[in-house]
Design a protein around this motif. Structure first.
Motif, PDB file in Angstrom:
ATOM      1  N   PRO A  33      -7.636  37.931 -31.640  1.00 42.91           N
ATOM      2  CA  PRO A  33      -7.249  37.256 -32.891  1.00 42.91           C
ATOM      3  C   PRO A  33      -8.243  36.158 -33.260  1.00 42.91           C
ATOM      4  O   PRO A  33      -8.866  35.534 -32.397  1.00 42.91           O
ATOM      5  CB  PRO A  33      -5.870  36.666 -32.556  1.00 42.91           C
ATOM      6  CG  PRO A  33      -5.359  37.511 -31.435  1.00 42.91           C
ATOM      7  CD  PRO A  33      -6.568  37.901 -30.629  1.00 42.91           C
ATOM      8  N   LEU A  34      -8.391  35.926 -34.552  1.00 44.23           N
ATOM      9  CA  LEU A  34      -9.323  34.933 -35.060  1.00 44.23           C
ATOM     10  C   LEU A  34      -8.943  33.532 -34.592  1.00 44.23           C
ATOM     11  O   LEU A  34      -7.787  33.111 -34.714  1.00 44.23           O
ATOM     12  CB  LEU A  34      -9.328  34.982 -36.593  1.00 44.23           C
ATOM     13  CG  LEU A  34     -10.242  33.994 -37.314  1.00 44.23           C
ATOM     14  CD1 LEU A  34     -11.700  34.316 -37.026  1.00 44.23           C
ATOM     15  CD2 LEU A  34      -9.960  34.034 -38.812  1.00 44.23           C
ATOM     16  N   LEU A  35      -9.916  32.811 -34.046  1.00 48.67           N
ATOM     17  CA  LEU A  35      -9.723  31.416 -33.634  1.00 48.67           C
ATOM     18  C   LEU A  35     -10.294  30.505 -34.716  1.00 48.67           C
ATOM     19  O   LEU A  35     -11.358  30.784 -35.275  1.00 48.67           O
ATOM     20  CB  LEU A  35     -10.409  31.151 -32.297  1.00 48.67           C
ATOM     21  CG  LEU A  35      -9.901  31.975 -31.103  1.00 48.67           C
ATOM     22  CD1 LEU A  35     -10.708  31.647 -29.856  1.00 48.67           C
ATOM     23  CD2 LEU A  35      -8.419  31.723 -30.867  1.00 48.67           C
ATOM     24  N   TRP A  82     -14.611  33.537 -34.482  1.00 53.70           N
ATOM     25  CA  TRP A  82     -14.327  32.119 -34.734  1.00 53.70           C
ATOM     26  C   TRP A  82     -14.603  31.809 -36.195  1.00 53.70           C
ATOM     27  O   TRP A  82     -15.619  32.236 -36.759  1.00 53.70           O
ATOM     28  CB  TRP A  82     -15.225  31.226 -33.887  1.00 53.70           C
ATOM     29  CG  TRP A  82     -14.890  31.167 -32.433  1.00 53.70           C
ATOM     30  CD1 TRP A  82     -15.249  32.062 -31.463  1.00 53.70           C
ATOM     31  CD2 TRP A  82     -14.150  30.140 -31.772  1.00 53.70           C
ATOM     32  NE1 TRP A  82     -14.773  31.663 -30.243  1.00 53.70           N
ATOM     33  CE2 TRP A  82     -14.093  30.488 -30.393  1.00 53.70           C
ATOM     34  CE3 TRP A  82     -13.532  28.971 -32.192  1.00 53.70           C
ATOM     35  CZ2 TRP A  82     -13.454  29.688 -29.460  1.00 53.70           C
ATOM     36  CZ3 TRP A  82     -12.891  28.168 -31.267  1.00 53.70           C
ATOM     37  CH2 TRP A  82     -12.858  28.530 -29.905  1.00 53.70           C
ATOM     38  N   LEU A  83     -13.701  31.011 -36.802  1.00 57.76           N
ATOM     39  CA  LEU A  83     -13.913  30.456 -38.131  1.00 57.76           C
ATOM     40  C   LEU A  83     -13.915  28.940 -37.981  1.00 57.76           C
ATOM     41  O   LEU A  83     -12.911  28.343 -37.567  1.00 57.76           O
ATOM     42  CB  LEU A  83     -12.800  30.887 -39.090  1.00 57.76           C
ATOM     43  CG  LEU A  83     -12.910  30.344 -40.514  1.00 57.76           C
ATOM     44  CD1 LEU A  83     -14.152  30.897 -41.198  1.00 57.76           C
ATOM     45  CD2 LEU A  83     -11.668  30.683 -41.323  1.00 57.76           C
ATOM     46  N   ALA A 203     -13.730  42.510 -39.806  1.00 56.95           N
ATOM     47  CA  ALA A 203     -12.368  42.740 -40.274  1.00 56.95           C
ATOM     48  C   ALA A 203     -11.413  41.634 -39.836  1.00 56.95           C
ATOM     49  O   ALA A 203     -10.400  41.376 -40.492  1.00 56.95           O
ATOM     50  CB  ALA A 203     -11.859  44.095 -39.770  1.00 56.95           C
ATOM     51  N   ALA A 204     -11.739  40.964 -38.731  1.00 51.54           N
ATOM     52  CA  ALA A 204     -10.872  39.891 -38.243  1.00 51.54           C
ATOM     53  C   ALA A 204     -10.837  38.703 -39.196  1.00 51.54           C
ATOM     54  O   ALA A 204      -9.924  37.883 -39.134  1.00 51.54           O
ATOM     55  CB  ALA A 204     -11.336  39.436 -36.863  1.00 51.54           C
ATOM     56  N   PHE A 205     -11.818  38.608 -40.083  1.00 53.24           N
ATOM     57  CA  PHE A 205     -11.880  37.486 -41.013  1.00 53.24           C
ATOM     58  C   PHE A 205     -11.211  37.805 -42.349  1.00 53.24           C
ATOM     59  O   PHE A 205     -11.142  36.951 -43.225  1.00 53.24           O
ATOM     60  CB  PHE A 205     -13.346  37.100 -41.275  1.00 53.24           C
ATOM     61  CG  PHE A 205     -14.029  36.508 -40.073  1.00 53.24           C
ATOM     62  CD1 PHE A 205     -14.106  35.145 -39.901  1.00 53.24           C
ATOM     63  CD2 PHE A 205     -14.589  37.334 -39.098  1.00 53.24           C
ATOM     64  CE1 PHE A 205     -14.742  34.593 -38.802  1.00 53.24           C
ATOM     65  CE2 PHE A 205     -15.217  36.793 -37.989  1.00 53.24           C
ATOM     66  CZ  PHE A 205     -15.287  35.418 -37.840  1.00 53.24           C
ATOM     67  N   ALA A 206     -10.713  39.018 -42.515  1.00 51.16           N
ATOM     68  CA  ALA A 206     -10.075  39.405 -43.768  1.00 51.16           C
ATOM     69  C   ALA A 206      -8.746  38.675 -43.919  1.00 51.16           C
ATOM     70  O   ALA A 206      -8.015  38.487 -42.955  1.00 51.16           O
ATOM     71  CB  ALA A 206      -9.858  40.916 -43.803  1.00 51.16           C
TER      72      ALA A 206
END
Length: 208
Positions: A33-35, A82-83, A203-206
């Motif tokens: 999952p995106l952190l 990571w964002l 795709a995790a950042f969508a």
């Protein structure tokens, strides 16, 4: 957090490892999952984010007084995206492609020049393109046959179509073809993503 300088160039760090010769039988990359991380100042060191477990930067945007960084770390068959948002940006040993992007980032005020930029890795004398393993001899042979610009040689030999998308080789090829650095086609215009990144990680950042 990692503070070890990565010996690989940034565009080689997000390439999933080979998991068998048959593409259809390779294990899929497991994307975590995106952190998310909010900082006052974001340090980009050697194109990695030390505050984000050493994740490699592949997208950077400056808007509304803040910086937004997309990064990922791949270990084995596991990828962690990571964002990161920050009010300020600080650079250490960044590669020229990132610095060129920041200099033309839509008028957004970039950070101070990085005085200790990491140089591009030198090209082997026998190779014109490391990614596609195209020889320097192929470049000279193409030039002798009348293909005398970087764009023509790319189409003729397949150079600059590998993982780095010409970041390593285009300038060297231009030199071999006696093209001036400022000549049209003698260097690439860097655009995000700064390094190749698997689609499953993107795709995790969508947005949901």
């Amino acid at each position: 957090m990692t503070d070890v300088l990565n010996p690989a160039m940034a565009w080689d760090r997000l390439v999933p490892p080979e998991r068998g010769g048959d593409v259809a039988q390779r294990a899929p990359l497991r994307v975590e999952p995106l952190l998310r991380l909010d900082l006052e100042e974001l340090l980009i060191s050697d194109d990695d984010l030390p505050a984000a477990d050493g994740a490699t930067l592949f997208w950077l945007d400056g808007r509304d007084g803040e910086w937004i960084a997309w990064a990922a770390r791949i270990e084995g068959d596991r990828a962690t995206p990571w964002l990161v948002r920050a009010a300020r940006l600080r650079l250490e040993r960044t590669d020229p492609a990132l610095r060129a992007l920041l200099a033309t980032d839509g008028g957004h005020a970039g950070p101070p020049d990085d005085q200790d930029a990491r140089p591009l890795e030198p090209m082997p004398r026998a190779l014109a393109c490391i990614c596609r393993e195209r020889s320097s001899e192929a470049i000279y042979r193409s030039a002798d046959q009348g293909w005398t610009t970087v764009e023509e040689v790319k189409r003729r030999t397949g150079v600059a179509f590998g993982e780095c998308q010409g970041r390593r080789c285009v300038a060297a090829i231009a030199t071999r073809l006696d093209q001036a650095p400022g000549e049209r086609g003698a260097r690439i215009t860097p655009r995000p993503p700064l390094v190749p990144v698997p689609a499953s990680v993107l795709a995790a950042f969508a947005d949901p």
